[in-house]
Design an enzyme around this catalytic site. Structure first.
Site, short mmCIF file in Angstrom:
data_model
loop_
_atom_site.label_atom_id
_atom_site.label_comp_id
_atom_site.label_asym_id
_atom_site.label_seq_id
_atom_site.Cartn_x
_atom_site.Cartn_y
_atom_site.Cartn_z
N GLY A 98 0.85 -1.18 0.00
CA GLY A 98 0.00 0.00 0.00
C GLY A 98 0.89 1.23 0.00
N SER A 130 5.39 -5.53 -1.72
CA SER A 130 5.35 -4.12 -2.08
C SER A 130 5.93 -3.27 -0.94
CB SER A 130 3.92 -3.72 -2.44
OG SER A 130 3.86 -2.41 -2.97
N HIS A 167 8.09 -3.39 -7.66
CA HIS A 167 7.35 -3.01 -8.87
C HIS A 167 8.25 -2.38 -9.93
CE1 HIS A 167 3.74 -3.57 -6.43
NE2 HIS A 167 4.16 -2.65 -5.60
N GLU A 202 7.78 -7.18 -11.29
CA GLU A 202 6.56 -7.90 -10.94
C GLU A 202 6.77 -9.39 -11.12
OE1 GLU A 202 5.55 -5.37 -9.52
OE2 GLU A 202 3.52 -5.06 -10.31
#
Length: 246
Positions: A98, A130, A167, A202
């Protein structure tokens, strides 16, 4: 011996939440005999229009459903009367993705950054995706997120000695005139010349077990940035990347 599973991303287009990495998480839990997981939801600030508490509840339910599929029970730390005590009693900690700035603010505010770092350094299994992977490094400075709040410090857990950029993509849109991800990471290296950044794409993750660091996941490469930018290099799933731990 640290036991870390640091995942780049939770979602892939066309797949269920944590679908691409569920087996990876299940195997990690099985290897370390994890049945109960303490979840840190503080990066999830927009999962409900009814405020942070509702967002944390929604995040917990979303992740717990996935973990239940392979027999693990997941409970969020935001329910604990004493969050630090909950960390010291946990079998395993998972930190969700997040907004990294909000996550780091809450981890510092509640004394959890140090508590989780100590437990994970002592061998407690730690997994993150993440933002949860980003905070395993020395600082949050290589996150991709907007600073929606100001943490007490940018310092993070330091479970690995290198920075992590989840990412990561080297995609260049010819219609976009702004910086690429490489540009931004090179700026970081320019003003932090002793730093090393592992940029993980990813569908990949970093796994640290038995003192060995590996890149795992689907067939995708990781790029490592450091002071000698002309030597910036990509590494595949079969390459030895243990130099990053030195």
């Amino acid at each position: 011996m640290k036991n870390l599973l640091l995942i780049s991303n939770s979602t892939m287009r066309g797949e269920a939440y944590l679908g691409w990495c569920k087996d990876m998480i299940a195997d990690f839990c099985k290897r370390h005999n994890v049945k109960n997981v303490l979840f840190v939801p503080y990066a999830g600030v927009s999962l409900s229009p009814d405020g942070l508490e509702a967002s944390y509840n929604a995040y917990e339910a979303k992740v717990a459903k996935v973990y239940a599929e392979f027999g693990a029970t997941l409970t969020s730390v935001h329910h604990a009367a004493d969050p630090v005590k909950a960390v010291y009693e946990a079998e395993c900690v998972a930190v969700g993705g997040g907004n990294t700035f909000h996550l780091v603010r809450e981890l510092h505010r509640q004394g959890l950054m140090q508590a989780i770092s100590r437990r994970a350094t002592a061998g407690m299994p730690y997994m993150g995706w993440s933002a949860g992977s980003n905070v395993a490094g020395p600082t949050l400075c290589t996150t991709n997120d907007m600073p929606i709040v100001e943490p007490a410090s940018f310092d993070c857990m330091g479970l690995v000695p290198f920075q992590i950029n989840p990412h990561y993509t080297d995609f260049f849109d010819p219609k976009h005139g702004g910086e690429t991800r490489d540009d931004r990471l090179k700026e970081y290296i320019m003003v932090n010349p002793t730093a090393v950044v592992a940029a993980i794409r990813e569908a990949t993750a970093l796994l640290l077990e038995d003192g060995k660091l590996s890149l795992i996941g689907k067939d995708n490469k990781m790029k490592v940035f450091h002071e000698k930018m002309e030597n910036t290099k990509e590494y595949s799933l079969t390459d030895d990347i243990n130099f990053l731990m030195k």
